[in-house]
Design a protein around this motif. Structure first.
Motif, mmCIF file in Angstrom:
data_model
loop_
_atom_site.group_PDB
_atom_site.id
_atom_site.type_symbol
_atom_site.label_atom_id
_atom_site.label_comp_id
_atom_site.label_asym_id
_atom_site.label_seq_id
_atom_site.Cartn_x
_atom_site.Cartn_y
_atom_site.Cartn_z
ATOM 1 N N ARG A 60 1.205 -1.001 -0.175
ATOM 2 C CA ARG A 60 0.433 0.026 -0.140
ATOM 3 C C ARG A 60 0.780 1.236 -0.365
ATOM 4 O O ARG A 60 1.056 2.203 1.313
ATOM 5 C CB ARG A 60 -0.579 -0.128 0.821
ATOM 6 N N ASP A 61 0.926 1.482 -1.045
ATOM 7 C CA ASP A 61 1.318 3.076 -1.306
ATOM 8 C C ASP A 61 1.797 3.485 -2.213
ATOM 9 O O ASP A 61 1.382 3.010 -3.452
ATOM 10 C CB ASP A 61 3.978 1.906 -1.912
ATOM 11 N N SER A 62 1.988 5.241 -2.339
ATOM 12 C CA SER A 62 1.300 6.227 -3.504
ATOM 13 C C SER A 62 2.367 6.068 -4.350
ATOM 14 O O SER A 62 1.864 6.534 -4.649
ATOM 15 C CB SER A 62 1.082 7.674 -2.344
ATOM 16 N N ARG A 63 3.512 5.883 -4.206
ATOM 17 C CA ARG A 63 4.029 5.079 -5.240
ATOM 18 C C ARG A 63 3.808 4.108 -6.357
ATOM 19 O O ARG A 63 4.771 4.810 -7.584
ATOM 20 C CB ARG A 63 5.940 5.954 -4.733
ATOM 21 N N ILE A 64 3.077 3.392 -5.832
ATOM 22 C CA ILE A 64 2.640 2.336 -7.554
ATOM 23 C C ILE A 64 1.639 2.434 -7.519
ATOM 24 O O ILE A 64 0.527 2.829 -6.800
ATOM 25 C CB ILE A 64 3.177 0.929 -6.439
ATOM 26 N N SER A 65 1.090 3.048 -8.566
ATOM 27 C CA SER A 65 -0.203 3.182 -9.484
ATOM 28 C C SER A 65 -0.657 1.691 -9.718
ATOM 29 O O SER A 65 -0.697 1.209 -9.391
ATOM 30 C CB SER A 65 -0.114 3.606 -10.719
ATOM 31 N N SER A 66 -2.185 2.424 -9.959
ATOM 32 C CA SER A 66 -2.568 1.165 -9.843
ATOM 33 C C SER A 66 -2.529 0.151 -11.052
ATOM 34 O O SER A 66 -2.839 -0.767 -10.857
ATOM 35 C CB SER A 66 -4.464 1.825 -10.340
#
Length: 137
Positions: A60-66
């Motif tokens: 759950r990392d904001s740097r990884i896109s969907s």
């Protein structure tokens, strides 16, 4: 080749690096020079082992896109080379972090002695506060 561990390496063609203008204070250097680095790494299309891919996509990392693309922006340093090294180091750290297995926590209960000490401290504190009340003559 970017070395993740002794057995795992990332080929350079799987990592996209683009030079961009940095944001924030810095005057003419920031406004004219493309010193920041934008790194993109596609997890599903990479040559990483399946174990790494699964764990990275579960993060759950904001740097990884969907879509499963890691996007890292490095603009801390004044030179493009330092920012490129910083972005690659952060990518390696992110990939290495999924291999660490957290130690399972065994739930414990407070001992009888610790419960008694806690209650004794509470009663002492209550006595101190009770002593602050009105004095009757």
């Amino acid at each position: 080749m970017l070395e993740i561990s002794n057995a795992v390496h990332l080929p350079d063609h799987e990592i996209e690096l683009h030079a961009i203008r940095a944001q924030g204070a810095g005057g003419q250097n920031v406004n004219k020079v493309f010193s920041a680095v934008h790194l993109r790494f596609d997890i599903p299309a990479s040559s990483l082992p399946a174990f790494y891919k699964e764990r990275l996509l579960a993060l759950r990392d904001s740097r990884i896109s969907s879509e499963g693309v890691i996007v890292i922006k490095a603009q801390q340093y004044r030179t493009q080379e330092q920012n490129r090294a910083d972005a690659l180091a952060r990518l390696v750290e992110m990939i290495r972090s999924v291999t660490r297995v957290e130690k399972a926590r065994r739930p414990t209960k407070p001992t009888r002695g610790s419960k008694l000490r806690r209650l004794e401290g509470k009663s002492q504190r209550g006595a101190i506060k009770a002593g602050r009340g009105k004095v009757d003559y």
